[in-house]
Design an enzyme around this catalytic site. Structure first.
Site, PDB file in Angstrom:
ATOM      1  N   LYS A 186       0.573  -1.602   0.075  1.00 59.96           N
ATOM      2  CA  LYS A 186      -0.141  -0.242  -0.164  1.00 59.96           C
ATOM      3  C   LYS A 186       1.114   1.128  -0.310  1.00 59.96           C
ATOM      4  O   LYS A 186       1.982   1.529   1.129  1.00 59.96           O
ATOM      5  CB  LYS A 186      -1.218   0.086   1.546  1.00 59.96           C
ATOM      6  N   ARG A 228     -23.600   5.581  -5.401  1.00 63.76           N
ATOM      7  CA  ARG A 228     -22.443   6.490  -6.773  1.00 63.76           C
ATOM      8  C   ARG A 228     -23.333   5.635  -8.160  1.00 63.76           C
ATOM      9  O   ARG A 228     -23.422   4.861  -8.399  1.00 63.76           O
ATOM     10  CB  ARG A 228     -21.132   6.010  -5.932  1.00 63.76           C
ATOM     11  N   ARG A 278     -11.770  14.911   5.740  1.00 59.36           N
ATOM     12  CA  ARG A 278     -12.845  15.851   5.647  1.00 59.36           C
ATOM     13  C   ARG A 278     -13.997  15.946   4.925  1.00 59.36           C
ATOM     14  O   ARG A 278     -14.244  14.252   5.898  1.00 59.36           O
ATOM     15  CB  ARG A 278     -12.281  15.898   4.205  1.00 59.36           C
ATOM     16  N   GLU A 304     -12.384   4.970   9.443  1.00 58.32           N
ATOM     17  CA  GLU A 304     -12.818   3.898   8.221  1.00 58.32           C
ATOM     18  C   GLU A 304     -12.031   2.806   8.788  1.00 58.32           C
ATOM     19  O   GLU A 304     -11.180   2.803   9.507  1.00 58.32           O
ATOM     20  CB  GLU A 304     -12.583   4.091   6.810  1.00 58.32           C
ATOM     21  N   GLY A 313      -8.275   6.098  -2.548  1.00 59.64           N
ATOM     22  CA  GLY A 313      -8.331   5.499  -3.844  1.00 59.64           C
ATOM     23  C   GLY A 313      -8.263   4.476  -4.560  1.00 59.64           C
ATOM     24  O   GLY A 313      -8.896   4.191  -5.765  1.00 59.64           O
ATOM     25  N   VAL A 334     -17.963  12.582   0.224  1.00 60.16           N
ATOM     26  CA  VAL A 334     -19.283  12.638  -0.711  1.00 60.16           C
ATOM     27  C   VAL A 334     -20.586  11.563  -0.209  1.00 60.16           C
ATOM     28  O   VAL A 334     -21.861  11.906  -0.433  1.00 60.16           O
ATOM     29  CB  VAL A 334     -19.124  11.858  -1.905  1.00 60.16           C
TER      30      VAL A 334
END
Length: 240
Positions: free
Chosen positions: A44, A225, A178, A161, A50, A181
């Site tokens: 990672k 989405r 932040r 998360e 993303g 969405v």
């Protein structure tokens, strides 16, 4: 650094390397480190998100090529080729906890959102609450999210998360610093306007939200989405 902050706050993290893989490590040293973590594992990007700079490795045979590919992609996407190794938790659910923090030290965690249905590591379906979480696990998850946010002195809206395994054991994954969405899903089941609270926090207001109220969902909310791709071009992303 985020993993270290989680550990200091007493939040479980997925087993993995505690620092990025150094550039001067030999192939044999990388193989040895991976063997200690165990397969399957993820390579990672330290600065990633993303799904960029991330590779799933099932066996030693594909490890070195995955490290090289992840470094290359991370360098192009984020300007930082640093990568680390983390054990793969599978099967797992992707659970996240919305938090708000004011400038006076108060942190309020909200009922969880689940975003396990994904494509190419991008979320497709968001829902709240999760159908897989007991009240006991919800309390543990939200308490962990609040402890982490408080440990770093976080202010404003953010999302912690987690990965959740079959035994409802959870592990810190990352924190999005932040408003995401998918925040309307949380607004729908709590009745709290998160954007309004961002503005109020920014001007120095104290959080007056009842923490117990936002842990008890009112109904169920789902967000889908739109996933725009071009089938004729190998399913490349499309702006629509």
């Amino acid at each position: 650094a985020a993993r270290q902050a989680a550990k200091e706050a007493g939040v479980p993290v997925v087993p993995g390397t505690e620092s990025p893989l150094r550039d001067d490590l030999t192939d044999d040293e990388i193989i040895e480190i991976a063997a200690e973590i165990g397969y399957p594992l993820f390579v990672k990007a330290v600065a990633g998100g993303g799904g960029k700079g991330m590779r799933l490795v099932g066996t030693e045979a594909t490890l070195l090529s995955a490290v090289q590919a992840a470094r290359s992609e991370a360098g192009s996407a984020f300007g930082d080729p640093s990568v680390y190794l983390e054990r793969s938790v599978s099967p797992a659910r992707h659970i996240e906890v919305q938090v708000l923090g004011d400038e006076h030290g108060r942190i309020v965690p909200f009922v969880e959102r689940e975003c396990s249905i994904q494509r190419r590591h991008q979320k497709v379906i968001e829902e709240s609450p999760s159908i897989a979480i007991s009240s006991r696990t919800r309390l543990a998850l939200t308490s962990a999210a609040a402890a982490l946010a408080k440990g770093v002195g976080y202010t404003n809206a953010g999302t912690v998360e987690f990965l959740l395994d079959r035994k409802e054991q959870f592990y810190f994954l990352e924190m999005n610093t932040r408003l995401q969405v998918e925040h309307p899903v949380t607004e729908m089941v709590t009745g709290i306007d998160l954007v309004q609270w961002q503005l109020r926090i920014a001007r120095g207001d104290r959080l007056t939200i009842d923490a117990n109220q936002v842990l008890e969902p009112n109904g169920h909310a789902i967000e889908c989405r739109g996933y725009a791709e071009v089938p004729a071009a190998g399913f490349l992303p499309s702006p629509g």
